[in-house]
Enzyme design. Sequence first.
Site, PDB file in Angstrom:
ATOM      1  N   HIS A 351       0.854  -1.212   0.333  1.00  0.00           N
ATOM      2  CA  HIS A 351      -0.213  -0.243   0.272  1.00  0.00           C
ATOM      3  C   HIS A 351       0.804   1.284   0.230  1.00  0.00           C
ATOM      4  CE1 HIS A 351      -2.777   3.005   1.593  1.00  0.00           C
ATOM      5  NE2 HIS A 351      -3.759   1.788   0.710  1.00  0.00           N
ATOM      6  N   ASP A 407      -8.110  -4.906  -0.721  1.00  0.00           N
ATOM      7  CA  ASP A 407      -8.770  -4.866  -1.933  1.00  0.00           C
ATOM      8  C   ASP A 407      -8.544  -6.689  -2.405  1.00  0.00           C
ATOM      9  OD1 ASP A 407      -8.981  -2.770  -2.443  1.00  0.00           O
ATOM     10  OD2 ASP A 407      -6.924  -2.307  -2.799  1.00  0.00           O
TER      11      ASP A 407
END
Length: 508
Positions: A351, A407
């Site tokens: 991320h 995700d």
Amino acid sequence: MGQDTASSKVRRDDSLTVLDNRTGKQYNVPIKHNTIPAPFFKTIRAPSGPNDRPEDESERGLRVSDRGFLNTAVIESSITYIDGDNGILRYRGYPIEQLAAKSSFLECAYLLIYGSLPTRAQLSYFEPEVLNHGVMHADAAGFFRAFRYDAHPMAILTSAFAYLGSYYREANPSLQEYLHEWCKGGPGCTSEHGQADFRLIGKATTLAAMAYRVRQGREFVVPPTGMSYTESFLFQLDHLSHSDAFPTTLTSGGATYRPHPVLVRALDILFILHADHEMNASSTTVLQTGSSLPDPYSAIAAGCASLYGPLHGGANEAVIRMLVSIGSPENVPEFLAAVKRREKVLSGFGHRVYKTSDPRSFIIRKVADEVFAVTGADPLLNTAMALHDAALKDAYFVSRKLAPNVDFWSGLIYRAMGFPMDFFPVLFVVPRVVGWLAHWRQMMLSPEGVKIWRPRQIYVGPSERPYVPLEERQGVEGIGKEPSVVVHSGITKRRRLVEEGSVAKSKL
């Protein structure tokens, strides 16, 4: 790297000392909240040197270069806090783990927008008001049906948010006499904020459901009464026949369809997790757009367009495509080897902010188990688990702090719930409307007023040069330096053949 020369005997001075070696001058830059003000550097000026161009503007002060906003704070905010090194996410100070376990999405919406969790009385006003604003004008059906049958739902949704602005002219400050109040948080500004909050949150699910159903040629569904936010959303998506028509209230009987409670709660938690994430690309876009004072519907439409990009809202779809390409668990080792060779991309890991683990991933992993228990396990689950376990044990990925993010699991949940992949980013937009509104509202109500965002640039193009007449110009060729060749459709090709034939005959 700077050398630490401080000792416990030296009095703390919250400033940064800068020595400009070009002029020998020394400057003290104030530090507040561990931040230095970029405009201060405009005061650091120097005569142009032998290596400077006039376009460098050395005599006008230093500029701060930060490509991609890697370390630039654009606003002071009290909404969301992220500690990427320690995997912490808090909404208004509340840990995301507690909110996901104990709260509802509309409670979190109230928290993000207004700053505190609502009392029972406050929630009893806020929740019905949001749900009552879910109904769209009858003309909206024609708007949605004007799109091609295969239009992407995100293109439809982005257009639909802007479409709302045409209905609520009072939301456009350029059409109002109290424009100054929008810049200073006056009464005209704050009253319209409340209307925009209710309309956008309430209509987000309706617009998303209409974008979903128009693709299938179904009639649109009026939001039901007596249901929660996410339950109403699922009902609008899946209501099929007149026998499913929901009664005026839940207690009057006669309903034959109600969304599965496990899916309702799972979607509510997913909405909480996606409601806000600080200064991400779409939230920044909303503020950048909102700083010029358009109506809030246009600002939200801009945020929706930003989230449409595959580097932002399409990550969970990329995870599914990756898992499909891997195929089965036994192919995971070769896939990871290809990732190390930079031949493949590992989606759903790592991320931009989180340098350890994404705190949302632990919550969503539990949600995934609950959903799979009622829908059945996704065929890709075994591949996902094999990839998950192998990556977490591989020193290559561990050293690069590539842990699973939100995700990685959300796409599997949406797929198990029966959503098509191109609808995944829509399911991201619906809750993120709340975060966008919270940041937009905070900026609009700033005591300092609203100032248009106008970043600087570093000009590296040509210096002044004289105009060259058309006949004397030398062609410049190359990628990005001339138009690319366009392959035309059949109709254009057929017309061109006729036109070229006519030209040939005229020369005979």
